[in-house]
Design a protein around this motif. Sequence first.
Motif, PDB file in Angstrom:
ATOM      1  N   VAL A  76      44.704  49.158 -44.248  1.00 44.31           N
ATOM      2  CA  VAL A  76      43.819  47.882 -44.291  1.00 44.31           C
ATOM      3  C   VAL A  76      42.750  48.412 -43.523  1.00 44.31           C
ATOM      4  N   TRP A  77      42.663  49.173 -42.586  1.00 39.07           N
ATOM      5  CA  TRP A  77      41.516  49.339 -41.160  1.00 39.07           C
ATOM      6  C   TRP A  77      40.900  50.412 -41.913  1.00 39.07           C
ATOM      7  N   SER A 107      38.498  47.778 -45.141  1.00 38.51           N
ATOM      8  CA  SER A 107      37.816  46.750 -44.364  1.00 38.51           C
ATOM      9  C   SER A 107      36.805  47.486 -43.719  1.00 38.51           C
ATOM     10  N   LEU A 146      34.103  45.309 -43.481  1.00 37.36           N
ATOM     11  CA  LEU A 146      35.015  43.997 -42.971  1.00 37.36           C
ATOM     12  C   LEU A 146      35.126  43.989 -42.085  1.00 37.36           C
ATOM     13  N   ASP A 147      35.723  43.240 -41.257  1.00 35.00           N
ATOM     14  CA  ASP A 147      35.521  43.273 -39.434  1.00 35.00           C
ATOM     15  C   ASP A 147      37.588  43.475 -40.906  1.00 35.00           C
ATOM     16  N   PRO A 148      38.304  43.981 -40.084  1.00 34.63           N
ATOM     17  CA  PRO A 148      40.246  44.585 -40.139  1.00 34.63           C
ATOM     18  C   PRO A 148      40.398  42.711 -39.628  1.00 34.63           C
ATOM     19  N   VAL A 194      40.148  40.137 -42.321  1.00 40.34           N
ATOM     20  CA  VAL A 194      41.068  41.132 -44.279  1.00 40.34           C
ATOM     21  C   VAL A 194      42.513  40.781 -43.573  1.00 40.34           C
ATOM     22  N   CYS A 206      39.379  43.889 -51.031  1.00 39.23           N
ATOM     23  CA  CYS A 206      37.971  43.880 -49.676  1.00 39.23           C
ATOM     24  C   CYS A 206      37.086  44.579 -50.629  1.00 39.23           C
ATOM     25  N   ARG A 208      33.915  42.234 -50.533  1.00 36.78           N
ATOM     26  CA  ARG A 208      32.396  42.341 -49.667  1.00 36.78           C
ATOM     27  C   ARG A 208      30.956  42.147 -51.235  1.00 36.78           C
ATOM     28  N   TRP A 224      41.870  34.672 -39.076  1.00 36.35           N
ATOM     29  CA  TRP A 224      41.402  36.007 -38.149  1.00 36.35           C
ATOM     30  C   TRP A 224      41.228  36.155 -36.804  1.00 36.35           C
TER      31      TRP A 224
END
Length: 181
Positions: free
Chosen positions: A69-70, A73, A78-80, A83, A136, A140, A174
Amino acid sequence: MAGNQLEEAMADSVRLALSKAVSDASPPKPSFTNIDERIKYLNWLGEMSVRLKRRIPDYQTRIEFLETVWYESKRAGLDPAMVLGLMQVESGFRKYATSVVGARGYMQVMPFWSRVIGDGNAKMLFKMQTNLRYGCSILRMYIDMEKGDLYLALGRYNGSRGKPEYPNAVLANWKNWEYKK
C-alpha cells in the motif's frame, strides 16, 4: 459501495502511460534518502499494522499488504491514508471481494482495465500488488483528469461521479487512516 468504474474513451498517450505504469514489475521495496524518512516509515508501518490487525490477523500478510500500500501509493503520488480509506469503503480490505458489477480485489478494479491497459488476464486483479498498482494508477489518472478535484475523481473511480455518498465515505475513512506522529 464497491466500484462501478466506467470504460471511457481515452487518448492513446493516456492508455500507454497507464499500461507502462501497471506493467513495471518493480517490487514494493521502499528506498529512503535519509534515516529520518526511514524512521517515519517504520513508525507508520507499526501504527497501521496495529490498526489493521483486526481486519488482517496474520502478521506477515498484514505487513506485506501495508508495505505494498505504501509503495504503490507513493509511486502514484497518493497519500497512503487515502488509499486505505478507499479500500475500506470499496472492499473492507478483502482480497477476493467481487462487486455485483464485477469489480475485483482490494481496490475493486473493473476487469476491463486488464484488457485496456494490461495483459488481459483479469484473474491477476486478485493478486495484491497487481490490484493495488492498477487501483492507484487509475485513481491517479482520474485525479489528473479532474485537475486535482478529489471529490470528482473519487466519484469517477466509483462510477458515481456527481453523487456525494461515495466520495464523502472515502474522505471520512481517509481521516481514520491518517498517521499522526
